[in-house]
Design an enzyme around this catalytic site. Sequence first.
Site, mmCIF file in Angstrom:
data_model
loop_
_atom_site.group_PDB
_atom_site.id
_atom_site.type_symbol
_atom_site.label_atom_id
_atom_site.label_comp_id
_atom_site.label_asym_id
_atom_site.label_seq_id
_atom_site.Cartn_x
_atom_site.Cartn_y
_atom_site.Cartn_z
ATOM 1 N N HIS A 1 0.804 -1.284 0.045
ATOM 2 C CA HIS A 1 -0.119 -0.167 -0.096
ATOM 3 C C HIS A 1 1.028 1.319 0.087
ATOM 4 C CE1 HIS A 1 -3.629 -2.377 1.053
ATOM 5 N NE2 HIS A 1 -2.619 -3.216 1.880
HETATM 6 O O1 RIB Z 1 -4.956 -0.267 5.139
HETATM 7 C C1 RIB Z 1 -3.525 -0.599 4.795
HETATM 8 C C2 RIB Z 1 -2.865 0.703 5.613
HETATM 9 O O2 RIB Z 1 -3.021 0.166 6.955
HETATM 10 C C3 RIB Z 1 -1.330 0.798 5.470
HETATM 11 O O3 RIB Z 1 -0.960 2.247 5.659
HETATM 12 C C4 RIB Z 1 -0.612 -0.028 6.409
HETATM 13 O O4 RIB Z 1 0.620 0.089 6.594
HETATM 14 C C5 RIB Z 1 -1.714 -0.054 7.513
HETATM 15 O O5 RIB Z 1 -1.283 1.381 8.121
#
Ligand code: RIB
Length: 315
Positions: free
Chosen positions: A244
């Site tokens: 992500h």
């Molecule tokens: O949903 C994904 C996010 O939540 C990313 O930033 C991961 O590191 C968690 O923080």
Amino acid sequence: MSDRPRPIIIDTDPGQDDAIAILAALAAPELDVLGITAVAGNVPLELTARNARMICELAGRHDVPVFAGCDRPLRRELVTAEHVHGHTGIDGADLPEPVTNLGPQHAVDWMTETLLGAEERQITICPVGPLTNVATVLENAPETAGKIREIVCMGGGFFEGGNTTPTAEFNIYVDPDAAKVVLGSGAPVTMFPLDVTHKALMTDAWIEQIRGLGTRTGAAAAGMLDFYERFDVDKYGMFGGPLHDPNVIAYLLRPDLYQGRHCNVEVETDSPLTLGMTVVDWWDVTDRPANCQYITEVDADGFYELLLMLLARLP
Ligand code: RIB
Ligand code: CA
């Protein structure tokens, strides 16, 4: 177009994917990482502040200041994600404890001071965790909104649904009130939701390329990714996990890899059923003002090629 490095602040809750985002930013001469602000999220603040320093030291960047910020959401109890990231938050990294100290100020105070001392629209804020720190800065000093060039954040989900509840993505779910403040601040917001991050999945072959770099960064990154990807593979039956947070950094370096739409995005802050949902007016059917560049498309091959090239630059 300025040829000076773009000044950025990374606000983060490491987290293996945060770690890759931090490493990528530190490897890019086009970016000037002014500092890193830790926030409670994936794991409690003490660990996110520890992990951020460990990652900077892994990259050989003991010079980058790390500040500890908010240890809980604005108005709610903290929800963490050890089931995804492990008890340390960066399980799989196998790194030594940090040797650098935290910056002397609270992250909110440092970010506020740094923004107020900058020129208009000079600094880019890159939140890749819950938005508690950034929202607190904006609530305490609304004039900082005019100092921010862009808030480029990982969070939200609409067409893809949520990864924490059926309707909410983790970063927004943890602190929906903070997300509402950020989206209502008037600062330019570019959002990388699950709608785009789920379209760029890691492959085992790519992780082996990272491991094959033969560097300490390659070994630590591959170890983290081995641990991290299992959650999404098990949950979604995906062939690989979505990485992500590094999408935020890749966008700063190669905006051509991404596509989205400027539209209205609001956050549910009350309903127990849909708390933390990002409601995206993609078809402009309301009279709500557009307040966000909402990213939904990515050149996945280009994204992973860029990350490999960046990580290969580190020791
Ligand atoms: O949903 C994904 C996010 O939540 C990313 O930033 C991961 O590191 C968690 O923080
Ligand atoms: Ca994160």
